[in-house]
Write an enzyme that holds these catalytic residues in place. Structure first.
Site, short mmCIF file in Angstrom:
data_model
loop_
_atom_site.label_atom_id
_atom_site.label_comp_id
_atom_site.label_asym_id
_atom_site.label_seq_id
_atom_site.Cartn_x
_atom_site.Cartn_y
_atom_site.Cartn_z
N TYR A 119 35.65 75.94 7.48
CA TYR A 119 36.87 77.04 6.87
C TYR A 119 37.44 77.00 8.48
CZ TYR A 119 40.36 80.30 5.80
OH TYR A 119 41.20 81.21 5.34
N ASN A 204 39.59 85.40 8.56
CA ASN A 204 40.20 86.93 8.43
C ASN A 204 38.86 88.04 8.27
OD1 ASN A 204 40.28 86.15 5.93
ND2 ASN A 204 42.44 86.62 5.40
N GLN A 249 43.34 86.58 25.58
CA GLN A 249 42.37 86.46 24.64
C GLN A 249 42.90 87.58 23.69
OE1 GLN A 249 39.44 84.64 23.94
NE2 GLN A 249 41.38 83.24 25.01
N HIS A 252 44.58 87.12 20.33
CA HIS A 252 44.23 86.28 19.28
C HIS A 252 44.62 88.22 18.32
CE1 HIS A 252 41.51 83.38 19.67
NE2 HIS A 252 41.10 84.03 21.20
N GLU A 319 31.72 87.97 23.02
CA GLU A 319 31.60 87.31 22.28
C GLU A 319 32.24 85.74 23.90
OE1 GLU A 319 34.88 84.22 19.83
OE2 GLU A 319 34.52 86.35 19.85
N HIS A 320 33.35 86.40 24.75
CA HIS A 320 33.42 84.99 25.62
C HIS A 320 33.48 86.43 27.17
CE1 HIS A 320 36.48 84.45 22.41
NE2 HIS A 320 35.83 82.85 22.90
N ASP A 353 37.98 77.48 24.77
CA ASP A 353 38.41 77.29 22.51
C ASP A 353 39.55 76.85 22.58
OD1 ASP A 353 38.19 80.05 22.78
OD2 ASP A 353 39.81 80.88 22.70
N HIS A 412 -6.32 81.96 -3.17
CA HIS A 412 -6.68 81.59 -1.67
C HIS A 412 -7.41 80.96 -1.29
CE1 HIS A 412 -2.23 82.99 -1.50
NE2 HIS A 412 -2.15 81.85 -0.66
#
Length: 435
Positions: A119, A204, A249, A252, A319-320, A353, A412
């Site tokens: 995506y 999203n 950032q 975003h 995340e970063h 990125d 078993h």
């Protein structure tokens, strides 16, 4: 000294999480029942698009012709970097064969999934880099079929640069289908596509919820929330560089948290002075997003020393994570919770990125505390196998029989018994669970 918040967030990335579950469930159900026609109807409803869903070779060629040559060269440069890094990652996973006991051999194989669905966001911004990150890694992993899908724009279709990037990176099919309907089409195998084994790529809240609901039926890379970034800056940092990185950032989205963690009050105060001016200088959409993100979600945290800074960063699990400080090796060895790490002012999250080679599909909302980002490994199944000689199975069979009986799993146990009886008819074994 305890952490001192010179700026404290009034909201978190989860504060305004809308309840989209019911909406997404309905769309998925409608498309599963109605197939191609239902997906087309949602494309008309949400994307205002009534063109081809699967782009033809001619449409791909026409879109590629619209991409400026300089941008084509940049896309190829980024693709080459991502490809080479992904190839290096793949080389870290190898088939293994080991003799566990004499005559008993076990192994592992790394097998790529057959079909990947990528995506590529195309709403607020055209995420050319997401096409590069997701399609390239799937190709390097060895997936036999790769579909890329991206939201079309009314009267325009998918952004030409996204089409070009997906094509040169190895997508077998490119779809003009956004949101939940795009995810559903790849999962259910609509429009003549194979059913995806894994869905990857950012999106999203509706895309994220669709992936969450479909997980289990199909693999996913991760459930992504709003992107977030943290900058660690000591007294040697350049406050302008730190401020620009935070703003870059924050653009975003309105709910993208950014955090500054420092042991210098002077650096902290200067960054807080600079950020509003830098935001004001952005184009309107970017400015509005960055302004809201800085106002509601940003934090500036003053710590006593670098150890407290590192501990704070690990608690946030960003995340970063950017380090603008002395002794970069110390930080590399000390830090443990992040999606991707950027050491020194000579690199920046923006590089990762877009073009430096590491992947930008990364864990958000603290998920870096337990997982990493997208890589070739996400597309690969690590499976095991074993074989044995009859002598090699002897000791294993006895242990299996006794452990199984202790657990109460007689079936078993008998699977081991029957082999011992066949392979060693002249021997008697104590296969009871008693001492």
């Amino acid at each position: 000294m305890a952490r001192e918040y010179l700026k404290k967030a009034t909201l978190t990335s989860k504060s305004d999480a809308s309840d989209v579950h019911e909406t997404v469930v309905k769309i998925l159900s409608d498309i599963e029942a109605g197939g191609d026609d239902a997906a087309r109807e949602y494309a008309r409803k949400f994307d205002k698009y009534d063109g081809n869903i699967i782009l033809t070779a001619e449409e791909i060629e026409a879109a590629s012709a619209l991409v400026p040559q300089k941008l084509k060269e940049d896309i190829k440069f980024a693709h080459d970097n991502v490809r080479r890094f992904a190839e290096a990652q793949k080389a870290t996973v190898s088939d293994v064969e080991v003799e566990i006991q004499p005559g008993l051999i076990a192994g592992q194989k790394a097998i790529p999934v057959d079909a990947a669905g990528c995506y590529v966001p195309g709403g607020r911004y055209s995420h050319i880099a997401s096409a590069i990150m997701t399609v390239t890694t799937a190709k390097v992993a060895g997936c036999q079929h790769i579909t890329a899908t991206s939201p079309p724009r009314p009267g325009v279709g998918v952004a030409p640069a996204i089409i070009y990037a997906a094509h040169i990176c190895g997508a077998d099919k490119i779809m003009a289908l956004g949101g939940v309907q795009g995810v559903a089409a790849m999962t259910y195998g609509l429009f003549g596509l194979p059913k995806a084994n894994i869905l990857v790529g950012p999106g999203n809240q509706f895309v994220a919820e669709a992936k969450r609901i479909l997980f289990g039926r199909v693999g996913i890379d991760m459930i992504a929330g709003p992107t977030d970034s943290l900058v660690l800056a000591d007294a040697t940092a350049d406050p302008m560089i730190a401020a620009v990185d935070l703003v870059s950032q924050a653009e975003h989205g309105y709910n993208s948290p950014v955090w500054l963690v420092t042991d210098s009050r002077e650096i902290a105060e200067e960054v807080m002075r600079l950020v509003p001016t830098l935001i004001e200088d952005l184009p309107q959409v970017n400015r509005d997003n960055a302004f809201a993100a800085w106002r509601d979600y940003a934090e500036v945290i003053l710590c006593a020393d670098r150890e407290e800074m590192a501990a704070t960063s690990d608690d946030y699990a960003p995340e970063h994570l950017t380090v603008q400080a002395e002794d970069l090796d110390w930080w590399l060895n000390r830090l443990s919770c992040y999606g991707s790490l950027f050491l020194g002012e000579e690199t920046t999250v923006s590089y990762g990125d877009k073009a430096s080679g590491t992947n930008h599909v990364l864990p958000t909302s603290g998920a870096a505390g337990y997982t990493g980002g997208l890589s070739v490994h996400k597309y690969m199944k690590i499976v095991t196998w074993q074989r044995s000689t009859r002598d090699g199975s002897k000791r294993v069979a006895q242990a299996t029989a006794r452990i199984s009986r202790l657990e109460g799993m007689e079936g078993h146990a008998r699977a081991a018994d029957v082999r011992l009886a066949k392979y060693f008819p002249d021997e008697t074994f104590d296969l009871t669970a008693d001492g």
